[in-house]
Design a protein around this motif. Structure first.
Motif, mmCIF file in Angstrom:
data_model
loop_
_atom_site.group_PDB
_atom_site.id
_atom_site.type_symbol
_atom_site.label_atom_id
_atom_site.label_comp_id
_atom_site.label_asym_id
_atom_site.label_seq_id
_atom_site.Cartn_x
_atom_site.Cartn_y
_atom_site.Cartn_z
ATOM 1 N N GLY A 118 7.489 4.207 -0.051
ATOM 2 C CA GLY A 118 7.706 2.840 -0.492
ATOM 3 C C GLY A 118 6.466 2.177 -1.043
ATOM 4 O O GLY A 118 5.344 2.509 -0.685
ATOM 5 N N SER A 119 6.718 1.202 -1.915
ATOM 6 C CA SER A 119 5.623 0.484 -2.555
ATOM 7 C C SER A 119 6.117 -0.851 -3.092
ATOM 8 O O SER A 119 7.301 -1.005 -3.398
ATOM 9 C CB SER A 119 5.076 1.313 -3.719
ATOM 10 O OG SER A 119 4.138 0.569 -4.492
ATOM 11 N N GLY A 120 5.191 -1.757 -3.220
ATOM 12 C CA GLY A 120 5.454 -2.936 -4.016
ATOM 13 C C GLY A 120 5.363 -2.524 -5.480
ATOM 14 O O GLY A 120 4.857 -1.444 -5.801
ATOM 15 N N VAL A 121 5.859 -3.370 -6.345
ATOM 16 C CA VAL A 121 5.758 -3.119 -7.780
ATOM 17 C C VAL A 121 4.647 -4.016 -8.313
ATOM 18 O O VAL A 121 4.676 -5.229 -8.140
ATOM 19 C CB VAL A 121 7.103 -3.412 -8.492
ATOM 20 C CG1 VAL A 121 6.956 -3.295 -9.993
ATOM 21 C CG2 VAL A 121 8.180 -2.458 -7.973
ATOM 22 N N TYR A 122 3.667 -3.375 -8.913
ATOM 23 C CA TYR A 122 2.491 -4.078 -9.419
ATOM 24 C C TYR A 122 2.376 -3.837 -10.912
ATOM 25 O O TYR A 122 2.269 -2.682 -11.345
ATOM 26 C CB TYR A 122 1.230 -3.573 -8.701
ATOM 27 C CG TYR A 122 1.397 -3.539 -7.200
ATOM 28 C CD1 TYR A 122 1.367 -4.719 -6.458
ATOM 29 C CD2 TYR A 122 1.623 -2.350 -6.527
ATOM 30 C CE1 TYR A 122 1.547 -4.707 -5.095
ATOM 31 C CE2 TYR A 122 1.804 -2.323 -5.153
ATOM 32 C CZ TYR A 122 1.764 -3.508 -4.441
ATOM 33 O OH TYR A 122 1.953 -3.492 -3.079
ATOM 34 N N LYS A 123 2.431 -4.920 -11.687
ATOM 35 C CA LYS A 123 2.373 -4.816 -13.150
ATOM 36 C C LYS A 123 3.400 -3.814 -13.665
ATOM 37 O O LYS A 123 3.082 -2.896 -14.415
ATOM 38 C CB LYS A 123 0.961 -4.462 -13.612
ATOM 39 C CG LYS A 123 -0.045 -5.550 -13.266
ATOM 40 C CD LYS A 123 -1.403 -5.239 -13.795
ATOM 41 C CE LYS A 123 -2.352 -6.354 -13.413
ATOM 42 N NZ LYS A 123 -3.710 -6.113 -13.867
ATOM 43 N N GLU A 124 4.634 -3.969 -13.192
ATOM 44 C CA GLU A 124 5.792 -3.209 -13.653
ATOM 45 C C GLU A 124 5.828 -1.748 -13.202
ATOM 46 O O GLU A 124 6.569 -0.947 -13.765
ATOM 47 C CB GLU A 124 5.917 -3.270 -15.183
ATOM 48 C CG GLU A 124 6.024 -4.680 -15.739
ATOM 49 C CD GLU A 124 7.266 -5.414 -15.271
ATOM 50 O OE1 GLU A 124 8.361 -4.857 -15.313
ATOM 51 O OE2 GLU A 124 7.128 -6.577 -14.836
ATOM 52 N N THR A 125 5.036 -1.362 -12.195
ATOM 53 C CA THR A 125 5.087 0.021 -11.713
ATOM 54 C C THR A 125 4.772 0.092 -10.218
ATOM 55 O O THR A 125 4.128 -0.796 -9.665
ATOM 56 C CB THR A 125 4.130 0.928 -12.516
ATOM 57 O OG1 THR A 125 4.373 2.289 -12.167
ATOM 58 C CG2 THR A 125 2.682 0.585 -12.268
ATOM 59 N N ILE A 126 5.225 1.172 -9.617
ATOM 60 C CA ILE A 126 4.912 1.483 -8.225
ATOM 61 C C ILE A 126 3.400 1.718 -8.115
ATOM 62 O O ILE A 126 2.746 2.114 -9.076
ATOM 63 C CB ILE A 126 5.689 2.766 -7.810
ATOM 64 C CG1 ILE A 126 7.197 2.559 -7.885
ATOM 65 C CG2 ILE A 126 5.262 3.279 -6.457
ATOM 66 C CD1 ILE A 126 7.795 1.725 -6.810
ATOM 67 N N SER A 127 2.870 1.530 -6.935
ATOM 68 C CA SER A 127 1.444 1.702 -6.674
ATOM 69 C C SER A 127 0.909 3.055 -7.141
ATOM 70 O O SER A 127 1.458 4.102 -6.799
ATOM 71 C CB SER A 127 1.203 1.559 -5.166
ATOM 72 O OG SER A 127 -0.044 2.089 -4.793
ATOM 73 N N SER A 128 -0.187 3.024 -7.873
ATOM 74 C CA SER A 128 -0.816 4.273 -8.322
ATOM 75 C C SER A 128 -1.332 5.074 -7.128
ATOM 76 O O SER A 128 -1.391 6.306 -7.177
ATOM 77 C CB SER A 128 -1.944 3.981 -9.314
ATOM 78 O OG SER A 128 -2.943 3.194 -8.697
ATOM 79 N N LYS A 129 -1.704 4.404 -6.040
ATOM 80 C CA LYS A 129 -2.158 5.110 -4.832
ATOM 81 C C LYS A 129 -1.048 5.996 -4.272
ATOM 82 O O LYS A 129 -1.307 7.099 -3.802
ATOM 83 C CB LYS A 129 -2.596 4.113 -3.755
ATOM 84 C CG LYS A 129 -3.862 3.372 -4.066
ATOM 85 C CD LYS A 129 -4.170 2.388 -2.960
ATOM 86 C CE LYS A 129 -5.311 1.484 -3.352
ATOM 87 N NZ LYS A 129 -5.523 0.412 -2.367
#
Length: 157
Positions: A50-61
């Protein structure tokens, strides 16, 4: 069935709220990428990402973490929180998981509150932030529980 929830929640901990609900519902171990402790993936039957969406995408981490895993034959699911709460953000991560040999059992998304002024002066984002205010709420948490229950039931059948 031994389960693990791996997540990255970097903004307002919206995704962490969902991760905790999922983990509690199925008695899963919980791994925040902030902790970055090692985990033996082979020990788990079901893994949620799971991830938040940051700048229209899932976390790069999270993408970087998944790239290092051997997921061949592992049952997985994906969840996210965003200002709009749409599952289409999960597609790229699902594709990566499947390319690593995982079997994706489902995808969940819900809204997560955010402050539009921290990202943009665009009025559309201000409107979106008003609709996302207070999310994830109790209804979102119940939907998350029902989602993970369906996944577990599906695997056990």
């Amino acid at each position: 069935m031994k389960s693990l929830i791996i997540y990255d929640s970097a903004y307002k901990n919206n995704t962490e709220k969902i991760a905790r609900v999922l983990a509690n519902k199925i008695d899963a171990d919980l791994l925040s990428l902030k902790e970055s402790k090692g985990v033996i993936i082979e020990d788990y039957d079901l893994i949620g990402f799971g991830s938040g969406v940051y700048k229209e995408t899932i976390s790069s981490k999270l993408f970087d973490y998944v790239e290092k895993l051997n997921l061949r034959g592992k049952d997985v699911f994906v969840f996210s929180t965003s200002g709009v709460g749409m599952k289409f953000y999960n597609k790229k991560l699902i594709h990566l998981l499947e390319s690593r040999g995982a079997i994706c059992k489902g995808s969940f998304a819900c809204k997560g509150s955010f402050n539009s002024r921290e990202f943009s002066d665009n009025k559309i984002f201000e409107l979106m932030s008003k609709f996302a205010m207070g999310h994830p709420n109790n209804e979102d948490l119940i939907k998350a529980e029902k989602f993970v229950e369906r996944i577990v039931r599906q695997i056990k059948e």
